[in-house]
Design an enzyme around this catalytic site. Structure first.
Site, PDB file in Angstrom:
ATOM      1  N   SER A  42       0.853  -1.187   0.057  1.00 29.27           N
ATOM      2  CA  SER A  42      -0.108   0.081  -0.168  1.00 29.27           C
ATOM      3  C   SER A  42       0.887   1.466   0.013  1.00 29.27           C
ATOM      4  O   SER A  42       0.274   2.299  -0.288  1.00 29.27           O
ATOM      5  CB  SER A  42      -0.985   0.074   1.138  1.00 29.27           C
ATOM      6  OG  SER A  42      -2.163  -0.760   1.002  1.00 29.27           O
ATOM      7  N   LYS A  45       0.091   3.639  -2.873  1.00 25.49           N
ATOM      8  CA  LYS A  45      -0.880   4.775  -2.756  1.00 25.49           C
ATOM      9  C   LYS A  45      -0.122   6.204  -2.293  1.00 25.49           C
ATOM     10  O   LYS A  45      -0.985   7.184  -2.673  1.00 25.49           O
ATOM     11  CB  LYS A  45      -1.752   4.393  -1.590  1.00 25.49           C
ATOM     12  CG  LYS A  45      -2.553   3.092  -1.700  1.00 25.49           C
ATOM     13  CD  LYS A  45      -3.593   2.863  -0.682  1.00 25.49           C
ATOM     14  CE  LYS A  45      -4.511   1.762  -0.856  1.00 25.49           C
ATOM     15  NZ  LYS A  45      -3.833   0.669  -0.832  1.00 25.49           N
ATOM     16  N   SER A 106      -6.240   3.504   4.017  1.00 27.44           N
ATOM     17  CA  SER A 106      -5.310   2.942   2.913  1.00 27.44           C
ATOM     18  C   SER A 106      -6.445   2.004   2.238  1.00 27.44           C
ATOM     19  O   SER A 106      -6.353   1.107   1.706  1.00 27.44           O
ATOM     20  CB  SER A 106      -4.645   1.606   3.517  1.00 27.44           C
ATOM     21  OG  SER A 106      -3.546   1.253   2.712  1.00 27.44           O
ATOM     22  N   LYS A 208       2.990   6.510   5.308  1.00 28.98           N
ATOM     23  CA  LYS A 208       2.235   5.477   4.702  1.00 28.98           C
ATOM     24  C   LYS A 208       2.861   4.012   5.241  1.00 28.98           C
ATOM     25  O   LYS A 208       4.033   3.517   5.040  1.00 28.98           O
ATOM     26  CB  LYS A 208       2.120   5.258   3.174  1.00 28.98           C
ATOM     27  CG  LYS A 208       1.100   4.375   2.597  1.00 28.98           C
ATOM     28  CD  LYS A 208      -0.406   5.273   2.885  1.00 28.98           C
ATOM     29  CE  LYS A 208      -1.401   3.958   2.550  1.00 28.98           C
ATOM     30  NZ  LYS A 208      -1.589   3.055   3.503  1.00 28.98           N
TER      31      LYS A 208
END
Length: 228
Positions: A42, A45, A106, A208
């Site tokens: 993720s 992202k 997320s 993140k």
């Protein structure tokens, strides 16, 4: 820190791949296989969010712009262990909601909705992700989709994630605040930020987390200590 070759500087970490830089000077404080490819999970992202920030700053998007949720966006988080902001099919969330859905919780559903809304589909959006990666000097990264969902040939490096993190902070300070948001509520559900370091590690203000079976656990983190 004791140097141990160009790819191994101060390698006191259990992480398989790692890099730590001083944002003000660019000095590399720690590096461990920082140029080796790994699955982004993720953390991909971050690039999706960067492109959203880019279009917001250019006036191509507004916070109130709405994208329709497709069957693909809806289905990616149903029946699987997948991060979601709980979008409903054919709903029309705003860009402001989708940013929070991507950064704070997320959401893979949010990531697909953004790729389809901004580029017409994930393949076209990935082309833009890769073009931006080259522009930013992310020489070891290849994106295949907007969410980091496992895909053959998709890879990043620890160094490239650090580059992307720093450019996010420097290029779009007006939007960076989303990365330190502690929770997000949507569709009647409140979820905490996946980045637990925000509340557990002093000075952390982003960015993140990521996890897939292929890539294991990963995190891209920024923290301010003593004004640095």
């Amino acid at each position: 820190l004791e140097a141990a070759g160009p790819s191994q500087i101060g390698t006191s970490t259990l992480a398989r791949w790692a890099v730590m830089i001083d944002a003000q000077t660019g000095t590399v404080l720690l590096a461990k296989d920082a140029e080796k490819p790994m699955a982004p999970s993720s953390m991909a992202k971050m690039m999706t969010a960067y492109l959203m920030f880019e279009d917001l700053a250019a006036g191509k998007l507004k916070m109130e712009t709405q994208f329709r949720v497709s069957e693909r966006a809806y289905a990616i988080t149903r029946g699987t262990h997948s991060s979601t902001m709980f979008l409903e099919m054919t709903s029309t969330p705003s860009i402001q909601d989708l940013i929070q859905g991507i950064i704070v919780v997320s959401g893979n559903d949010a990531s697909v909705a953004v790729a389809e809304g901004m580029a017409g589909g994930e393949e076209k959006f990935a082309e833009r992700m890769n073009s931006k990666a080259r522009e930013l000097g992310m020489t070891g990264s290849v994106f295949k989709n907007s969410s980091g969902w496992p895909a053959e040939g998709q890879m990043v490096t620890a160094r490239d994630l650090a580059v992307l993190a720093l450019r996010t902070i420097l290029d779009y300070p007006q939007f960076y605040r989303f990365y330190s948001q502690r929770e997000f509520s949507y569709n009647g559900k409140t979820q905490p930020n996946r980045n637990l370091e925000l509340k557990n590690v002093p000075g952390v203000d982003g960015l993140k987390t990521g996890h897939t079976e292929e890539g294991g656990f990963g995190q891209t983190t920024s923290a301010i200590r003593d004004g640095r």
